[in-house]
Structures are given as C-alpha cells and as structure tokens.
Design a protein around this motif. Structure first.
Motif, PDB file in Angstrom:
ATOM      1  N   GLU A   1       5.462   5.019   0.983  1.00  0.00           N
ATOM      2  CA  GLU A   1       5.086   3.617   1.058  1.00  0.00           C
ATOM      3  C   GLU A   1       4.635   3.285   2.477  1.00  0.00           C
ATOM      4  O   GLU A   1       5.273   3.681   3.454  1.00  0.00           O
ATOM      5  CB  GLU A   1       6.288   2.729   0.696  1.00  0.00           C
TER       6      GLU A   1
ATOM      7  N   ASP B   1       1.053  -1.513   9.396  1.00  0.00           N
ATOM      8  CA  ASP B   1      -0.143  -0.889   9.932  1.00  0.00           C
ATOM      9  C   ASP B   1      -0.641  -1.714  11.110  1.00  0.00           C
ATOM     10  O   ASP B   1      -0.279  -2.879  11.256  1.00  0.00           O
ATOM     11  CB  ASP B   1      -1.228  -0.720   8.847  1.00  0.00           C
TER      12      ASP B   1
ATOM     13  N   GLY C   1      -8.396   2.831  -6.439  1.00  0.00           N
ATOM     14  CA  GLY C   1      -7.441   2.285  -5.477  1.00  0.00           C
ATOM     15  C   GLY C   1      -7.574   2.822  -4.070  1.00  0.00           C
ATOM     16  O   GLY C   1      -6.810   2.426  -3.176  1.00  0.00           O
TER      17      GLY C   1
ATOM     18  N   VAL D   1      -8.346   3.275  -0.309  1.00  0.00           N
ATOM     19  CA  VAL D   1      -8.581   2.350   0.800  1.00  0.00           C
ATOM     20  C   VAL D   1      -9.227   3.080   1.973  1.00  0.00           C
ATOM     21  O   VAL D   1     -10.288   2.696   2.445  1.00  0.00           O
ATOM     22  CB  VAL D   1      -7.270   1.658   1.249  1.00  0.00           C
TER      23      VAL D   1
ATOM     24  N   MET E   1       0.836  -1.178   0.000  1.00  0.00           N
ATOM     25  CA  MET E   1       0.000   0.000   0.000  1.00  0.00           C
ATOM     26  C   MET E   1       0.883   1.244   0.000  1.00  0.00           C
ATOM     27  O   MET E   1       2.030   1.202   0.426  1.00  0.00           O
ATOM     28  CB  MET E   1      -0.911   0.015   1.233  1.00  0.00           C
ATOM     29  N   TYR E   2       0.259   2.333  -0.440  1.00  0.00           N
ATOM     30  CA  TYR E   2       0.932   3.626  -0.487  1.00  0.00           C
ATOM     31  C   TYR E   2      -0.006   4.675   0.081  1.00  0.00           C
ATOM     32  O   TYR E   2      -1.230   4.526   0.027  1.00  0.00           O
ATOM     33  CB  TYR E   2       1.323   3.989  -1.918  1.00  0.00           C
TER      34      TYR E   2
ATOM     35  N   VAL F   1      -4.803   6.559   2.034  1.00  0.00           N
ATOM     36  CA  VAL F   1      -4.154   5.290   1.747  1.00  0.00           C
ATOM     37  C   VAL F   1      -4.770   4.677   0.483  1.00  0.00           C
ATOM     38  O   VAL F   1      -5.988   4.662   0.328  1.00  0.00           O
ATOM     39  CB  VAL F   1      -4.273   4.315   2.933  1.00  0.00           C
ATOM     40  N   PHE F   2      -3.891   4.158  -0.381  1.00  0.00           N
ATOM     41  CA  PHE F   2      -4.298   3.554  -1.640  1.00  0.00           C
ATOM     42  C   PHE F   2      -3.696   2.160  -1.777  1.00  0.00           C
ATOM     43  O   PHE F   2      -2.667   1.853  -1.181  1.00  0.00           O
ATOM     44  CB  PHE F   2      -3.833   4.435  -2.814  1.00  0.00           C
ATOM     45  N   ASP F   3      -4.358   1.344  -2.595  1.00  0.00           N
ATOM     46  CA  ASP F   3      -3.898  -0.025  -2.842  1.00  0.00           C
ATOM     47  C   ASP F   3      -2.506  -0.092  -3.440  1.00  0.00           C
ATOM     48  O   ASP F   3      -1.742  -1.004  -3.150  1.00  0.00           O
ATOM     49  CB  ASP F   3      -4.841  -0.746  -3.819  1.00  0.00           C
ATOM     50  N   ASP F   4      -2.198   0.861  -4.320  1.00  0.00           N
ATOM     51  CA  ASP F   4      -0.954   0.755  -5.081  1.00  0.00           C
ATOM     52  C   ASP F   4      -0.354   2.132  -5.333  1.00  0.00           C
ATOM     53  O   ASP F   4      -1.015   3.167  -5.190  1.00  0.00           O
ATOM     54  CB  ASP F   4      -1.206   0.031  -6.410  1.00  0.00           C
ATOM     55  N   GLU F   5       0.905   2.137  -5.719  1.00  0.00           N
ATOM     56  CA  GLU F   5       1.648   3.373  -5.947  1.00  0.00           C
ATOM     57  C   GLU F   5       1.058   4.184  -7.094  1.00  0.00           C
ATOM     58  O   GLU F   5       1.001   5.419  -7.029  1.00  0.00           O
ATOM     59  CB  GLU F   5       3.116   3.047  -6.223  1.00  0.00           C
TER      60      GLU F   5
END
Length: 98
Positions: free
Chosen positions: A90, A94, A35, A37, A1-2, A55-59
């Motif tokens: 990154e 968590d 993406g 979250v 996650m990013y 927060v997002f699933d991917d970069e």
C-alpha cells in the motif's frame, strides 16, 4: 494507491537484450494495464540489481498486475531475469517536486 515493487537479479551478459525488451515490450505493456498510474525501472550498476516500482489506482489492479508478472516468471528466467523480492504494498504517502 497500491504499488508492486521488486528487486531483480539480472544476467549482465544479456544487458542490451534486456534493455531492448524493456523499452520495446515491457514499458508499453505496463502502461496499458488497468489502473496504472506510473512506473519506475531502476538499475544499480554497482550490484547489477534492478529495482522496480509500479503504482496503481487500487489494490485490485495492482494485484492483477502482480499475478500477470508472476505468470511470466519462466519467460523472464529464460531472458536472465529472476525476482529476489516481489510484493504488493500500500502506498501510504508520496511527495512530488514543485
């Protein structure tokens, strides 16, 4: 996650307007981003600074969101909001409550 994290200076004389815009426009728009979250908008009443963490699933999704927010910096400044710090990072760990 990013995550895309920021620290923001807010014009306190426009607090009510900024809160209305946050709840009516920014939060719903952010939720719809690819993406996405989770997101947190926080305020330090002592310093008048706001802190954000999205927060997002991917970069790629996090980067697209960061570029979108940066493209709106002029509108934000007109609303009394300026970025002190804004970065894509990154997520390396968590913790969640039980």
């Amino acid at each position: 996650m990013y995550a895309v994290v920021g620290v923001w200076s807010m014009d306190e004389s426009r607090h009510e307007e900024q809160q209305r815009t946050l709840h009516e426009q920014i939060v719903p728009l952010t939720r719809k981003q690819p993406g996405f979250v989770t997101g947190y908008w926080m305020r330090d009443a002592e310093t008048g600074k706001s802190h954000t963490a999205m927060v997002f699933d991917d970069e790629e999704s996090a980067g697209a969101f960061k570029r979108f927010v940066e493209s709106r910096s002029r509108e934000a400044a007109m609303a009394g909001v300026t970025a002190d710090f804004f970065a894509l990072v990154e997520v390396v760990a968590d913790a969640r409550g039980v």
